[in-house]
Design an enzyme around this catalytic site. Structure first.
Site, PDB file in Angstrom:
ATOM      1  N   HIS A  99       3.571   1.517  12.388  1.00 60.49           N
ATOM      2  CA  HIS A  99       3.184   2.934  12.219  1.00 60.49           C
ATOM      3  C   HIS A  99       3.972   3.868  13.134  1.00 60.49           C
ATOM      4  O   HIS A  99       3.928   5.096  12.945  1.00 60.49           O
ATOM      5  CB  HIS A  99       1.692   3.122  12.527  1.00 60.49           C
ATOM      6  CG  HIS A  99       0.781   2.436  11.554  1.00 60.49           C
ATOM      7  ND1 HIS A  99       0.841   2.664  10.197  1.00 60.49           N
ATOM      8  CD2 HIS A  99      -0.212   1.527  11.744  1.00 60.49           C
ATOM      9  CE1 HIS A  99      -0.086   1.912   9.591  1.00 60.49           C
ATOM     10  NE2 HIS A  99      -0.733   1.214  10.494  1.00 60.49           N
ATOM     11  N   HIS A 154      -2.157  -2.016   5.799  1.00 57.55           N
ATOM     12  CA  HIS A 154      -1.879  -0.581   5.907  1.00 57.55           C
ATOM     13  C   HIS A 154      -0.392  -0.318   5.625  1.00 57.55           C
ATOM     14  O   HIS A 154       0.462  -1.118   6.020  1.00 57.55           O
ATOM     15  CB  HIS A 154      -2.219  -0.067   7.313  1.00 57.55           C
ATOM     16  CG  HIS A 154      -3.625  -0.340   7.728  1.00 57.55           C
ATOM     17  ND1 HIS A 154      -3.965  -1.425   8.503  1.00 57.55           N
ATOM     18  CD2 HIS A 154      -4.772   0.331   7.474  1.00 57.55           C
ATOM     19  CE1 HIS A 154      -5.285  -1.415   8.711  1.00 57.55           C
ATOM     20  NE2 HIS A 154      -5.797  -0.369   8.090  1.00 57.55           N
ATOM     21  N   ASP A 195      -4.353  -8.204   8.353  1.00 55.57           N
ATOM     22  CA  ASP A 195      -5.615  -7.476   8.207  1.00 55.57           C
ATOM     23  C   ASP A 195      -6.011  -7.296   6.745  1.00 55.57           C
ATOM     24  O   ASP A 195      -7.013  -6.639   6.451  1.00 55.57           O
ATOM     25  CB  ASP A 195      -5.567  -6.131   8.939  1.00 55.57           C
ATOM     26  CG  ASP A 195      -4.225  -5.437   8.811  1.00 55.57           C
ATOM     27  OD1 ASP A 195      -3.376  -5.892   8.016  1.00 55.57           O
ATOM     28  OD2 ASP A 195      -4.004  -4.430   9.509  1.00 55.57           O
TER      29      ASP A 195
END
Lengths: 345, 141
Positions: free
Chosen positions: A123, A160, A245
């Site tokens: 990120h 993500h 995740d």
């Protein structure tokens, strides 16, 4: 052969109660130990990335500010992301160790690289920390390869979207970024219509899939949508941004994947990665047991090491979404290519 | 510089955010602008199962106390960090042309120089950013 590194003591980067915590690395190394690889493991020393190596992907002023922020004791960088006094040297070591593993892989010409460091990276933007990430480790690695004239594919299977990695290489035709992720979900980017900048059209492949997606759907999206793009790109190196995740037990998201699914994804990557030119970089994964078993499953598939795996998940939602992704990408690519040629109105 | 027609305000329910919202409502009243009240849903909010379902009502109460017609105020949740979501709101159509935030939101450590959403916005935004300090006593009083 597993080409990895000495264990990084990351205990200095911790915020009590925060899910991105040192125990994650303990779980990862337990997963490696489960494989009983014994002499088939090479561990290179931990090293810090130099400023020039980091500055390939981060603004120097950001590096200065991050270092100074940590030196002054750290704190919250945003509502999700923290830094401590020790975070800056640890982040430098995390990125540098990722480079050291690549260097060893290059020297040996064989094996699979595995970089188990934290804080994670995908990120982190050029000029900003975000989403638990300070330095974009996989981007630092990809940029180093890129500077050596390589064509690099980054396969990001964290649940993500890796907005930082995408943004850093948005206009780079020699880096292909592929992400399969839950959407809608943090960070909100990663829709199918994001296909790369005008200088790198079709060098970004986003596979946004719904909550509840199972491993078969994630694999289908990768094979059917990203597969042809990867074949066409023909990467000389492949890096996996490996977040775990998406496991069904992980508290951060709602994919339903298992350790068996991660093994299957890894086998898919192995099918196109060149021998001795594949490295894995740890991203997310916050349920410690799921993390341990998923790491073991991933490495087992890449190293032909037997290990017990959870059954692969199947039958979840998202099959229709794969078709929509393909259509949306096709339409967007037509528009963007016309724009690149100056034909758009 | 033209008058703002669409104002986006970052909102996390804190006293700082209430002050920013009140300022945005006042600005919108004088400029006849619309207001988008935006709550960024981050990683920890999900991990900690924070209940934010009350935020729209909290905003509605402050709108009701202002002179602005409720129809000109919209509330939205967006996935991301506050800086990213506010910048996105100022870039995607219908784009906002003014961003309003409090000096800080809910923090554990008290907010430091780097990473302070307000300062990050000031650095990255292509539209004006108003940073509203926390008022002593009732906000907007």
């Amino acid at each position: 052969m597993l080409i990895t590194h000495e264990i990084l003591d990351s205990t200095g980067h911790e915020d009590p109660g925060h899910p991105e915590r040192p125990a994650r690395l303990d779980a990862v190394w337990a997963g490696v130990a489960d494989l009983h690889l014994d002499s088939d493991v090479v561990r290179v020393p931990v090293r810090s990335a130099g400023r020039a190596e980091l500055a390939r992907v981060h603004e120097p002023v950001y590096l200065d500010h991050l270092g100074a922020f940590c030196f002054e004791g750290g704190g919250e960088l945003d509502p999700d992301t923290y830094a401590t006094y020790d975070s800056w040297p640890l982040a430098q070591q995390a990125a540098g160790t990722g480079l050291a593993v690549l260097e060893e892989l290059h020297r040996r010409g064989e094996g699979v690289g595995f970089v188990a460091v934290r804080p994670p990276g995908h990120h982190a933007l050029r000029d900003r920390a975000m989403g638990f990430c300070l330095i974009n480790n996989v981007a630092v690695a990809a940029a180093a390869l890129r500077s050596a004239g390589e064509r690099v594919a980054v396969i990001d299977w964290d649940v993500h979207h890796g907005n930082g990695t995408q943004a850093i290489f948005w206009n780079d035709p020699d880096v292909l970024y592929v992400s399969a992720h839950e959407w809608p979900l943090f960070p909100g980017s990663g829709v199918a219509a994001e296909v790369g900048g005008l200088a790198a059209v079709d060098r970004t492949v986003n596979l946004p899939l719904p909550a509840g997606a199972t491993g078969d759907v994630v694999l289908q999206a990768l094979e059917e949508v990203a597969g042809p793009v990867i074949d066409d790109f023909d990467p000389t190196w492949t890096l996996i941004s490996a977040g775990f995740d998406g496991h069904r037990d992980d508290p951060m998201a709602d994919f339903e994947m298992t350790s068996g699914d991660y093994a299957r994804l890894a086998a898919w990557v192995r099918g196109f990665a060149r021998p001795g030119r594949l490295a894995i970089y740890l991203e997310g994964g916050y349920d410690l047991d799921a993390l341990r078993h998923s790491v073991a499953g991933t490495l087992a598939a890449l190293l032909d090491a037997p290990t017990p795996l959870e059954d692969r998940s199947q039958g979840g939602p998202g099959v229709d979404q794969v078709a929509r992704i393909r259509t949306e990408r096709h339409q967007t690519l037509q528009l963007v290519r016309a724009q690149a040629l100056g034909e758009a109105p | 510089m033209k008058r703002p027609s669409r104002i986006v305000v970052g909102y996390d329910g804190s006293a700082h955010a209430d002050g920013a919202l009140d300022f945005a409502l006042m600005m919108a009243g004088s400029c006849r602008a619309e207001v988008l009240v935006l709550h960024a849903t981050g990683l920890l909010e999900r991990y900690e199962h924070r209940d934010v379902t009350h935020l729209p009502d909290q905003v509605a109460a402050r709108v009701a106390a202002s002179r602005l017609p409720a129809a000109r105020v919209h509330f939205a949740f967006d996935d991301g960090d506050p800086c990213t979501t506010l910048l996105r709101a100022a870039e995607l159509e219908p784009a906002a042309d003014l961003i309003v935030v409090g000096t800080r939101g809910h923090t554990t450590h008290g907010g430091r120089l780097l990473g302070s959403t307000s300062l990050e916005l000031a650095e990255h935004a292509t539209v004006p950013v108003v940073i509203v300090p926390l008022q002593e006593g009732p906000a907007g009083a």
